[in-house]
Design a protein around this motif. Structure first.
Motif, short mmCIF file in Angstrom:
data_model
loop_
_atom_site.label_atom_id
_atom_site.label_comp_id
_atom_site.label_asym_id
_atom_site.label_seq_id
_atom_site.Cartn_x
_atom_site.Cartn_y
_atom_site.Cartn_z
N LEU A 210 0.83 -1.20 0.00
CA LEU A 210 0.00 0.00 0.00
C LEU A 210 0.87 1.25 0.00
N GLN A 211 0.25 2.37 -0.27
CA GLN A 211 0.96 3.64 -0.39
C GLN A 211 1.80 3.94 0.85
N GLY A 212 3.07 4.31 0.60
CA GLY A 212 3.92 4.74 1.70
C GLY A 212 4.72 3.66 2.37
N SER A 213 4.90 2.53 1.73
CA SER A 213 5.60 1.43 2.37
C SER A 213 7.10 1.44 2.11
N ASN A 237 0.26 -8.95 1.75
CA ASN A 237 0.85 -7.62 1.90
C ASN A 237 0.38 -6.62 0.85
N TYR A 238 -0.60 -6.99 0.04
CA TYR A 238 -1.15 -6.09 -0.98
C TYR A 238 -0.09 -5.66 -2.00
N LEU A 239 0.95 -6.48 -2.18
CA LEU A 239 1.93 -6.18 -3.21
C LEU A 239 1.25 -6.17 -4.56
N GLY A 240 1.39 -5.08 -5.29
CA GLY A 240 0.75 -4.94 -6.60
C GLY A 240 -0.66 -4.38 -6.55
N PRO A 269 -1.73 -9.42 -4.94
CA PRO A 269 -2.12 -9.26 -6.35
C PRO A 269 -1.01 -8.65 -7.20
N ILE A 270 0.14 -9.32 -7.27
CA ILE A 270 1.32 -8.73 -7.91
C ILE A 270 1.15 -8.55 -9.42
N GLY A 271 0.17 -9.22 -10.02
CA GLY A 271 -0.04 -9.04 -11.45
C GLY A 271 -1.15 -8.07 -11.79
N LEU A 272 -1.70 -7.41 -10.80
CA LEU A 272 -2.89 -6.57 -11.01
C LEU A 272 -2.59 -5.29 -11.75
N GLN A 273 -1.44 -4.68 -11.49
CA GLN A 273 -1.12 -3.36 -12.04
C GLN A 273 -0.11 -3.41 -13.19
N GLY A 274 0.14 -4.57 -13.73
CA GLY A 274 1.08 -4.66 -14.83
C GLY A 274 2.07 -5.78 -14.64
#
Length: 317
Positions: A210-213, A237-240, A269-274
């Motif tokens: 998440l933002q700010g990690s 850990n919400y990576l991605g 979700p490491i593949g979610l944003q590209g």
């Protein structure tokens, strides 16, 4: 009856699940008596519900209790909800001053960091002096919930433990209220990490993606350069989740973790944003030839990226 005259040779004392917090004046007397057990090496005070105590001088009780326990090697204070009691993190840190022989500290589920004026950085500074510490459990607390500076200062202290072998930092909201960039992050700049003996690290459920990690990403990046790390847990850990940056940075750093045997990155979700992060992870996996256990379930990869990951593992024996 006073205990100091009867148990002067006691080296191990377990007094868990006794609800000391429900008897405030009894707890004060107990703390005084405990201080006389100067031969203690192992002390278990877990599950005593310190948070329900209403004594005004609660913050001094642990300092009194631990003042002469200089031989102590193992200290278990889990499930005491210290962060909700009158014991501030500053006072907790102060109570540790004389415990330089500690090898194992368990502070699981104590709501540390929950209060706004929590002094979590003082606790980090106190821990930094434990040059003999082998194992540290800080799981299930609130470190980071009050901002980036607390997380950074605390990890700065933890990063100075040369003999530390195991750290469990899971379930701490490290990304909460942090800045959007890595500006000022000690670990991404010049700060080195002196955890050369670390072999096991659990940072699951810390909101790293998440933002700010950036502070934890920076710490992990330095960590894998300077340790013999064999196990790393980054599950949930919400990576991605918001971008590829954290996944990419961690993947690049892991390329140097040549002793890594177990890597857990499931439920991210490491593949979610590209594909930038997943591609970097694929390249890294080619270099980790000591891996024996890899968990990548529920990571939201498309078919093409899965092929890259599978291909990267073909050379694993």
């Amino acid at each position: 009856q006073p205990i100091q005259s009867h148990f002067t040779n006691l080296t191990s004392f377990t007094f868990s699940h006794n609800k000391l917090g429900f008897t405030p004046y009894g707890l004060r007397a107990f703390a005084i008596e405990l201080s006389y057990l100067s031969s203690l090496e192992h002390l278990d005070l877990s599950n005593n519900f310190f948070s329900v105590n209403s004594l005004k001088d609660m913050s001094n009780l642990l300092t009194i209790a631990f003042r002469d326990l200089t031989k102590l090697k193992t200290l278990k204070l889990s499930d005491n909800f210290i962060g909700l009691s009158g014991i501030t993190e500053k006072a907790l840190g102060a109570s540790f001053v004389g415990l330089q022989q500690l090898e194992d500290i368990n502070l699981y589920n104590n709501w540390l960091g929950f209060s706004i004026d929590n002094g979590i950085y003082i606790l980090g500074e106190a821990l930094s002096g434990f040059n003999n510490l082998l194992k540290l459990n800080l799981s299930q607390n609130w470190i980071g919930v009050n901002g980036f500076s607390d997380t950074q200062a605390f990890l700065k202290g933890v990063s100075c433990l040369p003999k530390l072998q195991t750290i469990d930092f899971s379930a701490n909201p490290l990304a909460a209220e942090a800045p959007t960039s890595a500006t000022g992050d000690i670990f991404l700049n010049k700060k080195s990490v002196n955890n050369a003996s670390l072999v096991f690290a659990n940072f699951s459920n810390c909101l790293i993606g998440l933002q700010g990690s950036s502070v934890l990403v920076g710490y992990l990046s330095k960590l894998v350069h300077s340790t013999r790390l064999t196990t790393l847990d980054l599950t949930v850990n919400y990576l991605g989740a918001t971008d590829d940056e954290a996944t990419f940075s961690i993947a690049q750093a892991l390329a140097y973790a040549t002793n890594l045997q177990r890597l857990f990155v499931s439920n991210n979700p490491i593949g979610l944003q590209g594909n930038l992060g997943p591609s970097a992870l694929s390249d890294t996996l080619k270099k980790l030839d000591q891996l024996t256990d890899l968990n990548m379930s529920e990571v939201a990869l498309d078919d093409q990226t899965w092929i890259l990951i599978v291909n990267s593992l073909q050379n694993q024996t």
